[in-house]
Design an enzyme around this catalytic site. Sequence first.
Site, PDB file in Angstrom:
ATOM      1  N   ASP A  65       0.869  -1.182   0.000  1.00 52.02           N
ATOM      2  CA  ASP A  65       0.000   0.000   0.000  1.00 52.02           C
ATOM      3  C   ASP A  65       0.910   1.238   0.000  1.00 52.02           C
ATOM      4  O   ASP A  65       1.825   1.332   0.818  1.00 52.02           O
ATOM      5  CB  ASP A  65      -0.865  -0.022   1.272  1.00 52.02           C
ATOM      6  CG  ASP A  65      -2.229   0.599   1.072  1.00 52.02           C
ATOM      7  OD1 ASP A  65      -2.306   1.604   0.361  1.00 52.02           O
ATOM      8  OD2 ASP A  65      -3.204   0.086   1.652  1.00 52.02           O
ATOM      9  N   ASP A 117      -2.936   4.696  -2.643  1.00 50.87           N
ATOM     10  CA  ASP A 117      -4.011   5.195  -1.789  1.00 50.87           C
ATOM     11  C   ASP A 117      -4.454   6.599  -2.201  1.00 50.87           C
ATOM     12  O   ASP A 117      -3.612   7.482  -2.376  1.00 50.87           O
ATOM     13  CB  ASP A 117      -3.501   5.232  -0.339  1.00 50.87           C
ATOM     14  CG  ASP A 117      -4.555   5.685   0.630  1.00 50.87           C
ATOM     15  OD1 ASP A 117      -5.510   4.926   0.829  1.00 50.87           O
ATOM     16  OD2 ASP A 117      -4.435   6.798   1.178  1.00 50.87           O
ATOM     17  N   GLU A 153      -6.528   3.486  -6.078  1.00 50.51           N
ATOM     18  CA  GLU A 153      -7.770   3.546  -5.299  1.00 50.51           C
ATOM     19  C   GLU A 153      -8.547   4.738  -5.818  1.00 50.51           C
ATOM     20  O   GLU A 153      -8.102   5.872  -5.719  1.00 50.51           O
ATOM     21  CB  GLU A 153      -7.489   3.741  -3.811  1.00 50.51           C
ATOM     22  CG  GLU A 153      -8.776   3.673  -3.012  1.00 50.51           C
ATOM     23  CD  GLU A 153      -8.754   4.482  -1.725  1.00 50.51           C
ATOM     24  OE1 GLU A 153      -9.608   4.223  -0.878  1.00 50.51           O
ATOM     25  OE2 GLU A 153      -7.925   5.381  -1.572  1.00 50.51           O
ATOM     26  N   HIS A 176     -11.253  -2.459   4.055  1.00 51.16           N
ATOM     27  CA  HIS A 176     -11.130  -1.919   5.409  1.00 51.16           C
ATOM     28  C   HIS A 176     -11.892  -0.606   5.614  1.00 51.16           C
ATOM     29  O   HIS A 176     -11.828  -0.036   6.691  1.00 51.16           O
ATOM     30  CB  HIS A 176      -9.637  -1.701   5.695  1.00 51.16           C
ATOM     31  CG  HIS A 176      -9.046  -0.725   4.723  1.00 51.16           C
ATOM     32  ND1 HIS A 176      -8.861  -1.028   3.379  1.00 51.16           N
ATOM     33  CD2 HIS A 176      -8.651   0.556   4.869  1.00 51.16           C
ATOM     34  CE1 HIS A 176      -8.375   0.022   2.762  1.00 51.16           C
ATOM     35  NE2 HIS A 176      -8.236   1.000   3.638  1.00 51.16           N
ATOM     36  N   ASP A 177     -12.545  -0.094   4.575  1.00 44.25           N
ATOM     37  CA  ASP A 177     -13.258   1.185   4.683  1.00 44.25           C
ATOM     38  C   ASP A 177     -14.772   1.020   4.704  1.00 44.25           C
ATOM     39  O   ASP A 177     -15.498   2.022   4.722  1.00 44.25           O
ATOM     40  CB  ASP A 177     -12.897   2.096   3.489  1.00 44.25           C
ATOM     41  CG  ASP A 177     -11.472   2.632   3.566  1.00 44.25           C
ATOM     42  OD1 ASP A 177     -10.917   2.698   4.678  1.00 44.25           O
ATOM     43  OD2 ASP A 177     -10.927   2.990   2.507  1.00 44.25           O
TER      44      ASP A 177
HETATM   45  O1  TEU Z   1      -9.346   5.997   1.529  1.00 44.40           O
HETATM   46  C1  TEU Z   1      -9.643   7.109   0.718  1.00 44.40           C
HETATM   47  C2  TEU Z   1     -11.072   7.426   0.692  1.00 44.40           C
HETATM   48  O2  TEU Z   1     -11.527   8.169  -0.157  1.00 44.40           O
HETATM   49  C3  TEU Z   1     -11.755   7.126   1.962  1.00 44.40           C
HETATM   50  O3  TEU Z   1     -11.719   8.395   2.490  1.00 44.40           O
HETATM   51  C4  TEU Z   1     -13.143   6.772   2.118  1.00 44.40           C
HETATM   52  O4  TEU Z   1     -13.946   7.739   1.505  1.00 44.40           O
HETATM   53  C5  TEU Z   1     -13.408   6.738   3.614  1.00 44.40           C
HETATM   54  O5  TEU Z   1     -12.651   5.668   4.157  1.00 44.40           O
HETATM   55  C6  TEU Z   1     -14.843   6.527   3.942  1.00 44.40           C
HETATM   56  O6  TEU Z   1     -15.036   6.578   5.325  1.00 44.40           O
HETATM   57  C7  TEU Z   1      -8.031   5.676   1.730  1.00 44.40           C
HETATM   58  C8  TEU Z   1      -7.901   4.473   2.643  1.00 44.40           C
HETATM   59  O7  TEU Z   1      -8.520   3.368   2.062  1.00 44.40           O
HETATM   60  C9  TEU Z   1      -8.479   4.813   3.986  1.00 44.40           C
HETATM   61  O8  TEU Z   1      -8.444   3.723   4.860  1.00 44.40           O
HETATM   62  C10 TEU Z   1      -7.672   5.962   4.548  1.00 44.40           C
HETATM   63  O9  TEU Z   1      -8.242   6.362   5.770  1.00 44.40           O
HETATM   64  C11 TEU Z   1      -7.652   7.144   3.588  1.00 44.40           C
HETATM   65  O10 TEU Z   1      -7.301   6.757   2.279  1.00 44.40           O
HETATM   66  C12 TEU Z   1      -6.622   8.151   4.007  1.00 44.40           C
HETATM   67  O11 TEU Z   1      -5.352   7.649   3.765  1.00 44.40           O
END
Ligand code: TEU
Length: 582
Positions: A131, A233, A287, A354-355
Amino acid sequence: MKHIFLFISFCILFLSCNDEKQKSLSSAEDTSEIQKTWWKEAVIYQIYPRSFKDTDGDGVGDLKGIIEKLDYIDSLGVNMVWLNPIYSSPNADNGYDISNYREIMDEFGTMEDFDLMLSELHKRDIKFVMDVVVNHSSDEHKWFQESRKSRDNPYRDYYHWWPAEKGKPNYRYSLFDPKGDAWKYDSITNAYYLHYFSAKQPDLKWENPKVRQEVYDIMKFWAEKGVDGFRLDAFQFVSKDTTFPPLPEGYEKDVIKYYGMGPNLHEYLKELNKEVLSKYDVFAVSEGAGSSFADAHSLVDADRNELQMAYHFKGMDVGNSLDRYELSEFKEVYTQWDSAFAKEGWLSIFLANHDVPRMVSKFGNDSPEFRAASSKMLNTFILTMRGTPYCYYGDELGMTNIAFDSISQYQDIVAKNGYQKTLNEGGDIEQYMAELKFLSRDNGRTPMQWNATEHAGFTDGTPWLPVNDNYKEVNVAVQQNDPNSILNYFRKMVKFRMDNPVLVYGDYELILPDNDQVYAYTRKLEEDKMLILLNFSSENVQIEIPEPIKDLELLTNNLDQVSAQGNNIQLQPYQALIYSYK
Ligand code: TEU
């Protein structure tokens, strides 16, 4: 509701349990109509390292834990692993705030652990995806520590600063800030810095060529170590209009439209490709993929020489509310995105990460009655669509949302800051808590459920996030020896995908488009034809497969029995069937 129905034919299908895993269908690129490459044929297993396996009793997963479980990972049949960030980090956002890009986070172990993990993965023919979080760093990174010291510091221009004597900069929305404000005032130099995410995650200034060179050097450092892929990311956000003009009122409702695909993004990607990607046998997945098919194509089409793969948020957005989702919407999103990428470009297929909430809680049915069937059905979907499947740890067991009730139980910065923001704005806190209970990122981050011992065998200490109460029923140990378990079904389906190039490269066609309970589609590659039937409902559903599809032969079934006569099939709740046909 259950209907009584006649079993016309019974069929129990056990797929071959041949242990020999087919790691790759093609070893080199060829130039036939569909470009074949290893990363298209991969099945990726995503591990949230904090929650996989703890070996030192601090309640946090670690690299030694992953090493300990490599044979388990191998037994799944997957041939690539993606770990969420493992670099040094103060963990404001669980590793998405990096303070040193060339070191391993203390809680996760050492560089020796990393090197061992990588070589042990490679010994098992499993590739590894790193990542890369470079839209922002941690505010504790040396670059930022220097940058904030003085306006003439050599690192000043590594971040976006706005001198306060020019007045407050135009509003920028922060996705993670308790006030929603992406500009933070820093008194040391009387200036504001930009943070699209939390104040602990200042945005790096990609417009500065030195920053870009730093990133390429970091990526080369890991490529030299032998990593096989990079997951970039929040990458669509890196290029900005550094004049920071005013944006329309309410723009934050469509943040991707305004923050994504900035003015120089393609220039940076071409440079990154030339400097790093083209020099190694690696792939990079972005992403996010902008707001349209054209945006996504512009990132991943082969002739662009930018990235190899993207994951769009449209699929993730389906069902991201308490109103849940309609199957028609789900089918429409996946069908449209598939057809837009039928000839050129390549996407990922995933239902969880994970989001977002757990796959079975969001798209299936996590009640004890249907958890197993619907988990298997959803895994069938991921493993039979075009695009590279990303399978999230624990979904091979049917792990479910933990559904916390109190804000004190949440660990995620998004939950905590969002709670604060709702309070600050006098919003509906009950509604916010109800949404968190279902949608919080913590739902998908609870510890892996290995067995029925305390804390599910994840740790001897106190887990950083509680284990789901259902761990005594939902765990690897109980499923390991049950031939009908979700876990063993998952293994069979991974192998089935690897054995059948039609599922990787075949054309996709939606059939029965108006059925609001069943998702049915075909995959075709020359003479190889498969029909996939997925009942997304808790009811029995009778369907008739339209001609010219004929001579159906059952290949896989997630339940014990099938009721079918010719093209008339009765699907049980959450049944998933794959047929070959003429
Ligand atoms: O996520 C980017 C993203 O756009 C996220 O903000 C998503 O909208 C959010 O998780 C919704 O609650 C990436 C990673 O996947 C995330 O885990 C990180 O927190 C984020 O970037 C910041 O690095």
